[in-house]
Design a protein around this motif. Structure first.
Motif, PDB file in Angstrom:
ATOM      1  N   VAL A  31      40.404  34.790  18.889  1.00 29.87           N
ATOM      2  CA  VAL A  31      39.849  35.253  20.170  1.00 29.87           C
ATOM      3  C   VAL A  31      38.624  34.448  20.601  1.00 29.87           C
ATOM      4  N   GLU A  32      37.882  33.972  19.610  1.00 29.75           N
ATOM      5  CA  GLU A  32      36.635  33.258  19.951  1.00 29.75           C
ATOM      6  C   GLU A  32      36.916  32.002  20.773  1.00 29.75           C
ATOM      7  N   ASN A  33      38.119  31.458  20.591  1.00 26.03           N
ATOM      8  CA  ASN A  33      38.402  30.192  21.259  1.00 26.03           C
ATOM      9  C   ASN A  33      39.443  30.321  22.372  1.00 26.03           C
ATOM     10  N   ARG A  34      39.652  31.548  22.845  1.00 22.57           N
ATOM     11  CA  ARG A  34      40.532  31.707  24.007  1.00 22.57           C
ATOM     12  C   ARG A  34      39.670  31.511  25.247  1.00 22.57           C
ATOM     13  N   PRO A  35      39.962  30.514  26.057  1.00 20.95           N
ATOM     14  CA  PRO A  35      39.055  30.237  27.185  1.00 20.95           C
ATOM     15  C   PRO A  35      39.109  31.321  28.248  1.00 20.95           C
ATOM     16  N   LEU A  36      38.006  31.498  28.890  1.00 17.85           N
ATOM     17  CA  LEU A  36      37.892  32.518  29.941  1.00 17.85           C
ATOM     18  C   LEU A  36      38.723  32.122  31.154  1.00 17.85           C
ATOM     19  N   ASN A  37      39.284  33.102  31.827  1.00 21.08           N
ATOM     20  CA  ASN A  37      39.959  32.820  33.092  1.00 21.08           C
ATOM     21  C   ASN A  37      39.407  33.745  34.174  1.00 21.08           C
ATOM     22  N   GLU A  38      39.346  33.218  35.371  1.00 22.20           N
ATOM     23  CA  GLU A  38      38.910  34.048  36.498  1.00 22.20           C
ATOM     24  C   GLU A  38      40.004  35.074  36.771  1.00 22.20           C
ATOM     25  N   ASN A  39      39.602  36.293  37.039  1.00 24.75           N
ATOM     26  CA  ASN A  39      40.594  37.298  37.406  1.00 24.75           C
ATOM     27  C   ASN A  39      40.749  37.293  38.922  1.00 24.75           C
ATOM     28  N   ARG A  40      41.980  37.146  39.394  1.00 22.70           N
ATOM     29  CA  ARG A  40      42.153  37.025  40.845  1.00 22.70           C
ATOM     30  C   ARG A  40      41.726  38.293  41.585  1.00 22.70           C
ATOM     31  N   GLN A  84      39.082  39.743  41.170  1.00 17.71           N
ATOM     32  CA  GLN A  84      37.642  39.648  41.395  1.00 17.71           C
ATOM     33  C   GLN A  84      37.343  39.649  42.900  1.00 17.71           C
ATOM     34  N   HIS A  85      38.135  38.894  43.643  1.00 15.67           N
ATOM     35  CA  HIS A  85      37.780  38.718  45.048  1.00 15.67           C
ATOM     36  C   HIS A  85      38.958  38.904  45.998  1.00 15.67           C
ATOM     37  N   THR A  86      40.026  39.566  45.538  1.00 15.45           N
ATOM     38  CA  THR A  86      41.175  39.733  46.436  1.00 15.45           C
ATOM     39  C   THR A  86      40.810  40.604  47.627  1.00 15.45           C
ATOM     40  N   PHE A  87      40.055  41.656  47.358  1.00 11.07           N
ATOM     41  CA  PHE A  87      39.655  42.543  48.455  1.00 11.07           C
ATOM     42  C   PHE A  87      38.139  42.500  48.614  1.00 11.07           C
ATOM     43  N   ARG A  88      37.706  41.987  49.745  1.00  9.63           N
ATOM     44  CA  ARG A  88      36.260  41.914  49.971  1.00  9.63           C
ATOM     45  C   ARG A  88      35.640  43.313  49.945  1.00  9.63           C
ATOM     46  N   HIS A  89      36.417  44.321  50.400  1.00  6.60           N
ATOM     47  CA  HIS A  89      35.858  45.677  50.406  1.00  6.60           C
ATOM     48  C   HIS A  89      35.814  46.269  48.999  1.00  6.60           C
ATOM     49  N   ARG A  90      36.342  45.538  48.031  1.00  4.71           N
ATOM     50  CA  ARG A  90      36.244  45.964  46.622  1.00  4.71           C
ATOM     51  C   ARG A  90      36.029  44.701  45.796  1.00  4.71           C
ATOM     52  N   TYR A  91      34.840  44.184  45.906  1.00  2.00           N
ATOM     53  CA  TYR A  91      34.500  42.877  45.326  1.00  2.00           C
ATOM     54  C   TYR A  91      33.814  43.063  43.976  1.00  2.00           C
ATOM     55  N   TYR A  92      34.309  42.386  42.960  1.00  2.00           N
ATOM     56  CA  TYR A  92      33.751  42.494  41.605  1.00  2.00           C
ATOM     57  C   TYR A  92      33.465  41.093  41.069  1.00  2.00           C
ATOM     58  N   PRO A  93      32.289  40.545  41.386  1.00  2.00           N
ATOM     59  CA  PRO A  93      32.012  39.149  41.007  1.00  2.00           C
ATOM     60  C   PRO A  93      31.991  38.913  39.501  1.00  2.00           C
ATOM     61  N   ASP A  94      32.002  39.987  38.739  1.00  2.00           N
ATOM     62  CA  ASP A  94      31.935  39.828  37.278  1.00  2.00           C
ATOM     63  C   ASP A  94      33.284  40.147  36.620  1.00  2.00           C
ATOM     64  N   TYR A  95      34.396  39.959  37.380  1.00  2.00           N
ATOM     65  CA  TYR A  95      35.697  40.315  36.813  1.00  2.00           C
ATOM     66  C   TYR A  95      36.401  39.043  36.327  1.00  2.00           C
ATOM     67  N   PHE A  96      36.435  38.894  35.011  1.00  2.00           N
ATOM     68  CA  PHE A  96      37.084  37.734  34.392  1.00  2.00           C
ATOM     69  C   PHE A  96      38.047  38.234  33.319  1.00  2.00           C
ATOM     70  N   GLN A  97      38.910  37.331  32.899  1.00  3.18           N
ATOM     71  CA  GLN A  97      39.820  37.663  31.798  1.00  3.18           C
ATOM     72  C   GLN A  97      39.348  36.925  30.545  1.00  3.18           C
ATOM     73  N   SER A  98      38.988  37.695  29.533  1.00  2.00           N
ATOM     74  CA  SER A  98      38.581  37.058  28.276  1.00  2.00           C
ATOM     75  C   SER A  98      39.809  36.597  27.500  1.00  2.00           C
ATOM     76  N   TYR A  99      40.987  37.099  27.903  1.00  2.00           N
ATOM     77  CA  TYR A  99      42.236  36.857  27.172  1.00  2.00           C
ATOM     78  C   TYR A  99      42.196  37.464  25.759  1.00  2.00           C
ATOM     79  N   GLY A 100      41.198  38.352  25.529  1.00  4.43           N
ATOM     80  CA  GLY A 100      41.188  39.049  24.236  1.00  4.43           C
ATOM     81  C   GLY A 100      42.457  39.869  24.077  1.00  4.43           C
TER      82      GLY A 100
END
Ligand code: AHR
Length: 653
Positions: free
Chosen positions: A255-264, A266-282
Motif C-alpha cells: 500500500v505504501e507504494n500505490r500512487p495517489l489518484n485524483e478522484n473524479r 472531487q469536482h464533478t459537481f461544483r455544488h458539492r465540491y470536495y478539493p480533498d477527495y483523492f484515491q489512495s488505492y488502499g
C-alpha cells in the motif's frame, strides 16, 4: 346504512385480484449472480468509508499541497526523496529551537477521526533519524471538544532508532468516544525524525485483516448475500481525463507504494465540491477480489476502454486513439492473469505475493462504463478479440450507455450483438413514473442476444431525489421484471452503494454512514429481500387473463412474480401493491396433483406508514421487514396485500 358505511362495505368487497402460479413447471434458472452490489469511490465510499484508514493524505502526496489535511506547527520540511518511489514525499520534523516550543503535525482524518471508547487503534509510521541517534514521537488522540484539562484521550511514544527507514507500530486505546477526533504527532526531544505513510486503523476490522476494511460497512455488504460484486466504478473507471482513470495496476502491491489518484468526484459537481477527495488505492483490486470471495460474490471488474468520461469530454482528442489501445488491452489481459494466472506468471505471482496463491476464479470482465457513440464499439472490438483469443471462457460485458432507452441505447444494443458480448450493462436512474411503467420491461426482450446486466439503477423521486420508502417500494415493483425474466437478466445492482453523510455527491444511496455508525436504507432491505428469496427457478405467475402482473391498467397497482427454490422445495410469491388501497389477492397454485397441497411457512411484509421516511443513523431500524407465520394448507391462497406494501409469501411444497 350510512353513505360512509356503504362505501366502506363496497371497498371491503373490492374485486379480488386472481393470480395463477404454475408450480409444476419450473422455468428458467435464476443465476446465482443475479442480485449483486456495485461499489464506486463516490460519496467517500472507499477512502473515508469502507477502507478503514483514518488518516487523510497519509503519504503527503496530495498534489496541490503535500500537507493538505494536516496542520503543522514548529519546524518541519516536506522532502521528496522518500523510500517509496511512487509516493516520494515525506516530512522532516526538526527541533523547534526552543525548549518551550513544539514541532507537531496533526490530521483530522475524513470529517474527523471516529474513535470509540475502550477500542484499540493501530498507529503506524515509516520513520528514520536522518542524522542518526534515537528520536521520539509522541502520539495523541485529541478530543477537541473536551472540557478536561488534558485534551488527549490516548498517548503513546514511538522510539525511532535507526538511520534507515523502518516501519513502527503502536496500538492505542481511545479513552473517549469521539466521531471527530484529531491525531497529533509531537516531535519529542532534539533528534530530527523523518516520517512517511502515517496511518491509523481500528484494530477491529473486517475478518480481522490487518489495516483493511471497516467492519460494519463490510458486514452490510455481506448481509446482502450478493451474487456478484462490480468494482471499481462507474465514472471513476473512465476518469475526468485518461490520466486520472482508475488504473488497477497502481492499486496492487504494497500500500505504501500505490500512487495517489485524483478522484473524479472531487469536482464533478461544483455544488458539492470536495478539493480533498483523492484515491489512495488502499482499497485496490486485490482487496476487491478478496472481499468478493469473502462475501460469496462473483468478482466483476470494469476497466477503461480508452474513453475518458464522455460527459466531460466532448472533444475526441481526449480519448485514446483506437490505433493506440494496446496498453489498455494489455491491462485487461494482465488483470485476468492477476486474478486467475498461475503463481509463476508475472501477475499471478504478484497476487500470490499479496497473500492469495489460489486463483480468484474470475469469470466476468466489463470493458467501458457509460459509453456511447461509434467511438465505443470501435474501441471495444479489439478488446473482445484479444480477450476471446486468450481467455475464451471469460464473459465480457459491454455498455448500452447512460440511458435506458433512446437512439443511443438502441444503437449500442445492436452493436453489442454484433460484437457478441455476453452481457449488456444498462443504467437507469429514473423517477417514479418510469419505474411504474417498466414492470414488463424485459418480458419482450430478444432472447437470442446477449444477456442483461442491470448494472446501475435506483428510483430518483421526482423532486424527492433522496432515500425514502416509496422509492424503494417502486424498486421492488420494478424488480419483478428482473425476476420474471431471469432467463435473460443475469445480474442487477442498485447504485451507488455507500455515502458518508458529510461527504456525499450523489443520492439516494444504499448504505449511509458517518465516522462511527452506518444505516441500511429501505432500498437495502428491498435488495436483501430479493436476494434472500431469490429462489432457483422462475415460476409463471399470471392474472386471470393470462397476463404477467406488471402494474398495468386493470391490475390495481399490483406487480408480482414467483420463484421456486430447489434448495428447500419452497415457493416464493412476491406481490407489490403500489396503490393506495389494500388489494384482495387470490393465488391459485396450478399443476399440483389431486392430493398435493402447499403449506404456508411465513409472510414477509415491508411497509412504512410514512412514505417519505427512511432509516436513519439515529433510527437505523425504523423501517424493517416484518415476518409472520403463514397459516395455510391448500391450493388456493387468499390474502390481502395492504396498500403501499411489498409482500412475500413463502410456501412449502
Ligand atoms: O453511480 C453514480 C454514477 O452514475 C456512476 O459513476 C456512473 O456510471 C453513473 O453515471
Amino acid at each position: 346504512m350510512s353513505l360512509v358505511a356503504f362505501a366502506a362495505a363496497v371497498t371491503s368487497f373490492a374485486q379480488v385480484n386472481e393470480f395463477t402460479v404454475k408450480v409444476n413447471k419450473t422455468g428458467a434458472e435464476i443465476q446465482p449472480t443475479m442480485y449483486g452490489i456495485f461499489i464506486e469511490d463516490i460519496n467517500f465510499a472507499a477512502d473515508g468509508g469502507l477502507y478503514a484508514e483514518l488518516v487523510k493524505n497519509r503519504s503527503f502526496e496530495f498534489p496541490d499541497n503535500p500537507l493538505q489535511g494536516w496542520s503543522a506547527g514548529g519546524k518541519l520540511e516536506v522532502l521528496n526523496d522518500g523510500p517509496f518511489d511512487r509516493n516520494p514525499h515525506y516530512v522532516r520534523l526538526l527541533y523547534p529551537g526552543h525548549p518551550q516550543k513544539h514541532t507537531a503535525l496533526q490530521n483530522d482524518g475524513f470529517f474527523g477521526i471516529g474513535l470509540k471508547k475502550g477500542k484499540q487503534y493501530r498507529f503506524s509510521v515509516w520513520a528514520r533519524t536522518p542524522e542518526g541517534g534515537t528520536g521520539t514521537l509522541g502520539i495523541e488522540f485529541i478530543d477537541k471538544a473536551s472540557m478536561e484539562e488534558v485534551q488527549a484521550s490516548a498517548y503513546a511514544q514511538v522510539t525511532v532508532d535507526s538511520k534507515e527507514w523502518k516501519k513502527y507500530e503502536v496500538v492505542m486505546t481511545s479513552g473517549v468516544t469521539d466521531p471527530k477526533a484529531t491525531l497529533r504527532i509531537f516531535l519529542e526531544g532534539h533528534t530530527t525524525v523523518d516520517i512517511e505513510h502515517v496511518s491509523l486503523f481500528p484494530a477491529d476490522t473486517w475478518k480481522g485483516h490487518k489495516n483493511v476494511l471497516r467492519k460494519d460497512l463490510a458486514q452490510a455488504l455481506h448481509d446482502l448475500r450478493p451474487g456478484h460484486f462490480r468494482f471499481p466504478g462507474g465514472c471513476i473507471v473512465e476518469g475526468t481525463d485518461l490520466e486520472t482513470r482508475y488504473n488497477w495496476k497502481n492499486s496492487v502491491g504494497p500500500v505504501e507504494n500505490r500512487p495517489l489518484n485524483e478522484n473524479r468526484w472531487q469536482h464533478t459537481f461544483r455544488h458539492r465540491y470536495y478539493p480533498d477527495y483523492f484515491q489512495s488505492y488502499g482499497l485496490g483490486f486485490y482487496e476487491y477480489f478478496l472481499l468478493s470471495e469473502e462475501i460469496g460474490a462473483e468478482p466483476l471488474p470494469i476497466l477503461s476502454c480508452g474513453l475518458a468520461c464522455q460527459f466531460q469530454n466532448t472533444d475526441l482528442s481526449a480519448h485514446q486513439p483506437v490505433s493506440e489501445l494496446d496498453c489498455y488491452i494489455q491491462d485487461a489481459l494482465d488483470l485476468i492473469e492477476f486474478a486467475n494466472g498461475a503463481t509463476d506468471t508475472e501477475w499471478g505471482c504478484i497476487r500470490a505475493e499479496m497473500g492469495h496463491p489460489e486463483p480468484f476464479k474470475l469469470k466476468f470482465i466489463g470493458i467501458g462504463n457509460e459509453q456511447w457513440g461509434p467511438e465505443y464499439p470501435e474501441r471495444l472490438e479489439p478488446f473482445v478479440k484479444a480477450i476471446r483469443a486468450t481467455y475464451p471462457d471469460i464473459r465480457i460485458i459491454g455498455s448500452s450507455g447512460p440511458y435506458p432507452e433512446g437512439e443511443d441505447f438502441d444503437y449500442l444494443w445492436s452493436e453489442m450483438k454484433r460484437l457478441g458480448v455476453d452481457l449488456v450493462d444498462e443504467h437507469f436512474y429514473r423517477p417514479e413514473a418510469w419505474f411504474l411503467s417498466q414492470g414488463a420491461r424485459y418480458d419482450t426482450y430478444d432472447r437470442k442476444g446477449p444477456k442483461v446486466f442491470a448494472g446501475e439503477y435506483a428510483c430518483h423521486g421526482d423532486g424527492k431525489k433522496w432515500n425514502h420508502f416509496e422509492a424503494s417500494l417502486l424498486e421492488a415493483a420494478f424488480m419483478t421484471t428482473l425476476e420474471r425474466n431471469a432467463d435473460i437478466v443475469h445480474m442487477a445492482t442498485y447504485a451507488p452503494l455507500f455515502a458518508h453523510v458529510e461527504g456525499w455527491q450523489w443520492r439516494p444511496d444504499l448504505i449511509w454512514f458517518d465516522n462511527l455508525r452506518s444505516v441500511r436504507s429501505c432500498s437495502w432491505h428491498v435488495q436483501k429481500l430479493y436476494s434472500q428469496y431469490k429462489g432457483t427457478n422462475v415460476l409463471t405467475l399470471t392474472d386471470m387473463d393470462g397476463n404477467n402482473v406488471t402494474g398495468v391498467e386493470g391490475q390495481n397497482g399490483l406487480f408480482a412474480s414467483s420463484v421456486y427454490d430447489a434448495a428447500n422445495d419452497q415457493v416464493y410469491v412476491k406481490v407489490i401493491n403500489v396503490s393506495d388501497e389494500a388489494q384482495p389477492v387470490r393465488i391459485h397454485f396450478d399443476g399440483l396433483k389431486k392430493k398435493e397441497t402447499l403449506k404456508g411457512v411465513s409472510t414477509v411484509s415491508y411497509h412504512s406508514d410514512d412514505l417519505d421516511a427512511d432509516n436513519t443513523l439515529d433510527e437505523p431500524e425504523r423501517i424493517v421487514p416484518q415476518t409472520e407465520a403463514l397459516d395455510f394448507l391448500g391450493k388456493v391462497l387468499d390474502v390481502t396485500v395492504p396498500a403501499k406494501n411489498f409482500m412475500i409469501y413463502i410456501l412449502q411444497k
